[in-house]
Scaffold this motif. Structure first.
Motif, short mmCIF file in Angstrom:
data_model
loop_
_atom_site.label_atom_id
_atom_site.label_comp_id
_atom_site.label_asym_id
_atom_site.label_seq_id
_atom_site.Cartn_x
_atom_site.Cartn_y
_atom_site.Cartn_z
N HIS A 10 0.83 -1.20 0.00
CA HIS A 10 0.00 0.00 0.00
C HIS A 10 0.87 1.25 0.00
N LYS A 11 1.88 1.23 0.88
CA LYS A 11 2.79 2.37 0.95
C LYS A 11 3.50 2.59 -0.38
N ALA A 12 3.95 1.48 -0.97
CA ALA A 12 4.73 1.60 -2.21
C ALA A 12 3.90 2.21 -3.32
N THR A 13 2.63 1.77 -3.43
CA THR A 13 1.78 2.34 -4.48
C THR A 13 1.51 3.81 -4.18
N GLY A 14 1.39 4.12 -2.90
CA GLY A 14 1.20 5.51 -2.53
C GLY A 14 2.35 6.38 -2.99
N TYR A 15 3.57 5.93 -2.70
CA TYR A 15 4.74 6.70 -3.13
C TYR A 15 4.74 6.86 -4.64
N SER A 16 4.40 5.77 -5.35
CA SER A 16 4.45 5.81 -6.82
C SER A 16 3.54 6.90 -7.35
N ALA A 17 2.33 6.97 -6.77
CA ALA A 17 1.37 7.94 -7.30
C ALA A 17 1.77 9.37 -6.99
N LYS A 18 2.69 9.55 -6.05
CA LYS A 18 3.04 10.91 -5.66
C LYS A 18 4.34 11.40 -6.26
N LEU A 19 4.91 10.65 -7.18
CA LEU A 19 6.12 11.14 -7.84
C LEU A 19 5.77 12.41 -8.60
N LEU A 20 6.78 13.22 -8.82
CA LEU A 20 6.50 14.55 -9.35
C LEU A 20 5.99 14.52 -10.79
N LYS A 21 6.76 13.88 -11.68
CA LYS A 21 6.39 13.96 -13.09
C LYS A 21 5.38 12.88 -13.44
N LYS A 22 4.40 13.28 -14.23
CA LYS A 22 3.32 12.33 -14.56
C LYS A 22 3.83 11.05 -15.23
N PRO A 23 4.72 11.15 -16.20
CA PRO A 23 5.19 9.90 -16.81
C PRO A 23 5.84 8.98 -15.77
N ASP A 24 6.65 9.54 -14.85
CA ASP A 24 7.25 8.72 -13.81
C ASP A 24 6.19 8.07 -12.95
N GLN A 25 5.16 8.87 -12.61
CA GLN A 25 4.05 8.33 -11.80
C GLN A 25 3.44 7.14 -12.51
N CYS A 26 3.13 7.36 -13.79
CA CYS A 26 2.44 6.33 -14.57
C CYS A 26 3.24 5.04 -14.55
N ARG A 27 4.55 5.16 -14.83
CA ARG A 27 5.39 3.96 -14.91
C ARG A 27 5.51 3.26 -13.57
N ALA A 28 5.67 4.04 -12.52
CA ALA A 28 5.80 3.42 -11.20
C ALA A 28 4.52 2.70 -10.83
N VAL A 29 3.37 3.32 -11.13
CA VAL A 29 2.09 2.70 -10.77
C VAL A 29 1.88 1.41 -11.52
N TYR A 30 2.18 1.38 -12.82
CA TYR A 30 1.95 0.10 -13.49
C TYR A 30 2.99 -0.94 -13.08
N ALA A 31 4.19 -0.46 -12.64
CA ALA A 31 5.15 -1.42 -12.07
C ALA A 31 4.57 -2.06 -10.82
N LEU A 72 -3.49 -0.93 -13.24
CA LEU A 72 -3.34 -0.58 -14.65
C LEU A 72 -4.31 0.53 -15.04
N LYS A 73 -5.51 0.46 -14.47
CA LYS A 73 -6.48 1.51 -14.80
C LYS A 73 -6.03 2.85 -14.25
N ARG A 74 -5.47 2.79 -13.04
CA ARG A 74 -4.97 4.04 -12.45
C ARG A 74 -3.87 4.61 -13.33
N ALA A 75 -2.99 3.70 -13.83
CA ALA A 75 -1.92 4.16 -14.71
C ALA A 75 -2.50 4.82 -15.95
N LEU A 76 -3.58 4.24 -16.47
CA LEU A 76 -4.23 4.81 -17.65
C LEU A 76 -4.74 6.22 -17.35
N ARG A 77 -5.35 6.35 -16.18
CA ARG A 77 -5.88 7.68 -15.83
C ARG A 77 -4.75 8.69 -15.78
N ILE A 78 -3.62 8.28 -15.20
CA ILE A 78 -2.49 9.21 -15.10
C ILE A 78 -1.99 9.56 -16.50
N ALA A 79 -1.95 8.53 -17.38
CA ALA A 79 -1.49 8.79 -18.74
C ALA A 79 -2.41 9.79 -19.44
#
Lengths: 658, 198
Positions: A512-533, A556-563
């Motif tokens: 849970h923590k890890a996904t949280g950190y992923s979604a809070k990365l600064l740049k959207k592309p980084d966020q997207c990639r971390a979330v789908y990872a 994956l859906k969340r990653a799509l939304r970020i994209a």
């Protein structure tokens, strides 16, 4: 007749001519001039006399003329010295002179002249000449007589150089063949030389320290060549050196320190094994007298010797002794000014210490653990600048030990004190913690994650969880650089994905923590990639209870939304939609889980994603991106290929229209 | 004939003191045209050493690398277009800690599609792998020093030398096993659309 010419220079040249002319006419053994009346003895007598007279003339030159021209005279004299020396050369070439004759006649007469002339220049040159011209075996056998002459020379003569040269010659003689070594023992060469040096130093209390060290350096080289197995002799020499150095402050003379480094390097080169050198009790004591700069130089020499010879240092005691020796590199010595140390040099030094740590190893786990603790004790005193270099190699040595122990079964009846992986992890925890305070948070995070993986392999859930907690805290509190965050997140997700030791609750918290950190990365592309990872955290191939299809799809859906959001932002900020690369990446992930059999990933979902991408690519506002086009094309090719594979995979892919 | 050295994950000085001497004596300057390094050298000295072997050096960033300016991934093209035939190989490099799950061949295949390369060279796991799939070849040269890896217990020092000739690449893998260097070789050929293994 020549005696008639008493003018020094003329006399010298005349006699020199005489020597030259008479050279091949000497009644040597085997020469045509030998007869009943004239023998070798006569030849010798002749040359000796010539020598004696020439020397007297030569010395007389010193005293002729006014005092103010002394320098000029001395220069003249030194130009003429070869004339005198030639006599000795001739003597050395007379075949009829054997050891006995040399001992009884030649040497005493020559020395008599040398001593009696009481002339500094003559004495220095002639002693040196004798040593160079006559064979080494003769010197060995007449060592007493030869050495006995030294104290009788004028006090201003540079005895140390002559003595050093003598020892050098004898060293080379010893090195030339092993057969001659017994001779050395027979004449007790070492003790004679040792005593002679002692007497000389005593007789000249004002000798500069450079001289003393040079003498001992030559003696040490001699000892190493002649008596390589007598460590006690070598130690004796070092001890005498220490005695002479004590009472003085640290050396300032550059030449002297250079000589000490040479002195200390000699045993290393000879023994090729630091372990032997460590047995010389006086070795570290000599190092005490070096200033901190030279101390570091010497320490580096020691480390290089170890690396070159690949010496294994395998007990904690030896490690302790070694680190005492190289302490100049390990920490700031007390009186060292914090000079401007060149950064590159510093890095090189510390890297060589790091490499050294890799060479400290024992196959016995208990001993190895002791070694690790010894090293740790020393490097922790190194200060914040050194720790980032020295802690990682120690950590990995410890992890290797953990692996070794894993292989052995845990003995339930083992003693309390025996080493276990748990104990090592405790030490590791404290060690890596020191890095977080420096600060070197990224490095600390990486090391904590490595430890967590090792704990995972040992089935130690609480230990692994603790390491993860430490890593997460570092991430939250200390790592603020965006790029560093991206790397850290990838490492966290990658490590967590491989953990099998965690129970459901622990795993959930960490994920849970890890996904949280992923979604809070600064740049959207980084966020997207971390979330789908992160989607991989919910689906691990070889762990059946970690196959949560729904959570995967959510990621994956969340990653799509970020994209999508990234596209809109790009539209708003730049007037054109960004590239579709992110969508293609997510599509590939869909395919990945589709193939793995995740029931939540449907054909319909994949189809609509393909259409989305196609529409985006053909829309007016899209950016031209050949890389993304190629990526999409190769993805479609892949799907086509899978269709044609047939079998289960082919069936899966059949309904998808590309 | 173009020789490309693929090497990486040395972890000097954190996990290993130096390259094995048998490898060092084999790697001679002047014989190799390109060096591809997957990352985690980790210090400048190793970088300089590689530079002496061959000036055309391509490195991607590993997480322990001292120099953080290395790129995350890189591509290079070997060979030229010839009339009628495409004699080109595209190589991609990426350390691999960014590709999750680590060492997963399907995920690596995705990176290969994304970079649009024929050969993807990657590291991080310290395990030698040469894998062919429909889209190309994935090569992991392993760790040149046999450095500790959380991934696998058995790490033999290894590196890879690729001989690229037109449409064909021969992959030589050198492994140090029990003190002896063992060589193995694998052939790959690139057809018009996709490579196939022999």
């Amino acid at each position: 007749m020549c005696r008639g010419i008493q003018h020094p220079v003329r006399g010298l040249f005349l006699r020199s001519y005489l020597a030259q002319v008479s050279r091949d006419k000497l009644p040597d053994i085997g020469s045509e001039y030998e007869g009943d009346a004239d023998t070798v003895v006569d030849a010798v007598e002749f040359v000796l006399q010539n020598f004696t007279e020439m020397n007297k003339l030569w010395v007389r030159m010193q005293h002729q003329g006014p005092a103010r021209e002394k320098e000029k005279r001395e220069k003249e004299r030194s130009e003429l010295r070869d004339l005198v020396g030639k006599n000795l050369h001739v003597l050395s070439q007379i075949e009829g002179i054997d050891l006995d004759m040399y001992k009884e006649t030649v040497l005493p007469r020559v020395l008599e002249q040398v001593v009696n002339c009481k002339d500094e220049i003559a004495q220095y040159y002639l002693m040196d000449c004798i040593i160079q011209v006559f064979p080494d075996e003769y010197h060995l056998q007449t060592l007493d007589v030869l050495l006995g002459a030294f104290p009788q020379l004028q006090p201003t003569v540079d005895i140390k150089t002559v003595l050093s040269r003598l020892m050098e010659r004898l060293s080379n003689y010893a090195a030339s063949s092993a057969d001659v070594l017994p001779e050395f023992l027979q004449v007790e060469a070492f003790s004679k030389l040792n005593n002679a040096i002692g007497k000389v130093i005593e007789a000249q209390p004002d000798m500069p320290i450079l001289g003393v060290i040079t003498l001992y350096s030559s003696l040490l080289t001699f000892t190493l060549h002649v008596h390589p197995d007598r460590l006690d002799y070598a130690d004796q020499v070092l001890g005498a050196c220490v005695k002479k150095l004590s009472g003085k402050e640290k050396l300032e003379d550059k030449k002297a320190t250079k000589q000490i480094v040479a002195l200390l390097s000699a045993p290393l080169d000879k023994y090729n094994d630091i372990v032997t050198a460590l047995k010389l009790s006086n070795y570290p004591r000599v190092m005490e007298y070096l200033d901190s700069e030279t101390n570091k130089v010497m320490a580096t020499v020691i480390i290089q010797s170890i690396m070159k010879n690949k010496t294994r240092i395998s007990t904690a005691d030896r490690v302790e002794a070694l680190f005492e020796l190289i302490k100049g590199l390990i920490k700031d010595l007390d009186d060292a000014f914090h000079d401007e140390v060149d950064e590159d040099d510093f890095k090189e030094e510390q890297n060589s210490v790091a490499r050294l740590i890799q060479l400290l190893h024992s196959d016995d786990p208990e001993e190895m653990f002791k070694i690790i603790c010894t090293v740790r004790k020393h490097i922790l005193g190194g200060g914040p600048k050194r720790l980032p270099f020295t802690v990682p190699p120690l950590v990995f040595s410890s992890l290797k030990l953990v692996r070794q122990l894993q292989g052995q079964e845990e003995n339930p009846f083992g003693e309390e004190e025996s080493t276990t992986p748990k104990k090592i992890f405790q030490v590791l925890n404290q060690t890596v913690e020191t890095l977080s305070n420096i600060p070197a948070p990224e490095l600390a995070l990486q090391l904590f994650l490595q430890c967590a993986e090792a704990a995972n392999d040992c089935d130690l859930e609480p230990v692994a969880y603790e390491f993860f907690t430490q890593a997460y805290i570092l991430y939250e509190e200390e790592i603020s650089d965006s790029r560093a965050q991206v790397t850290a997140i990838h490492l966290i997700i990658g490590t967590l994905q491989r953990m099998h030791v965690f129970g459901v609750e622990n795993r959930d918290t960490l994920t849970h923590k890890a996904t949280g950190y992923s979604a809070k990365l600064l740049k959207k592309p980084d966020q997207c990639r971390a979330v789908y990872a992160c989607s991989h955290l919910f689906w691990v191939d070889d762990q059946d209870n970690v196959k949560d299809g729904e959570r995967v799809l959510l990621c994956l859906k969340r990653a799509l939304r970020i994209a999508n959001a990234a596209q809109q932002m790009s539209n708003a900020a730049r007037g054109s939609a960004g590239s579709v690369t992110l969508f293609v990446e997510i599509l590939n992930k869909y395919l990945y889980f589709f193939e793995k059999g995740n029931p939540q990933i449907t054909v319909a979902a994949i189809q609509s994603l393909i259409e989305l991408i196609t529409t985006e690519m053909h829309s007016d506002s899209s950016t031209l991106d050949p890389a993304a086009d190629a990526f999409f094309a190769s993805t479609l090719r892949y799907m086509e290929f899978q269709k044609q594979k047939g079998g289960a995979i082919g069936e899966k892919y059949e309904p998808i229209k590309v | 004939m173009v020789l490309v050295l693929a090497i990486g994950d040395l972890h000097i000085p954190h996990r290993a003191p130096d390259l094995p001497p048998k490898f060092k004596s084999m790697l001679v300057p002047g014989k190799i045209q390109h060096i591809i390094c997957t990352g985690n050298l980790c210090i400048k000295e190793v970088h300089d050493y590689f530079k002496t072997l061959c000036p055309d050096l391509h490195i991607t960033r590993g997480e322990y690398d001292e120099d953080s300016r290395y790129p995350e991934n890189k591509t290079l093209t070997i060979g030229q277009f010839k009339l009628g035939t495409i004699g080109q190989f595209k190589l991609g490099i990426c350390h691999g800690h960014q590709v999750i799950p680590w060492g997963d061949l399907d995920s690596l295949a995705m990176v290969q599609r994304q970079l649009d390369v024929d050969i993807l060279v990657t590291g991080h796991t310290h395990q030698f792998k040469a894998y062919k799939h429909e889209g190309g070849v994935v090569i992991n040269p392993g760790s040149a020093t046999g450095a500790y890896s959380s991934f696998t217990y058995d790490v033999n020092p290894s590196f890879v030398l690729m001989d690229i000739d037109g449409l064909r690449v021969v992959v030589y893998v050198y492994e140090l096993i029990d003190g002896e260097v063992k060589v193995d070789k694998i052939d790959f050929k690139k057809t018009a659309t996709a490579p196939s293994a022999h």
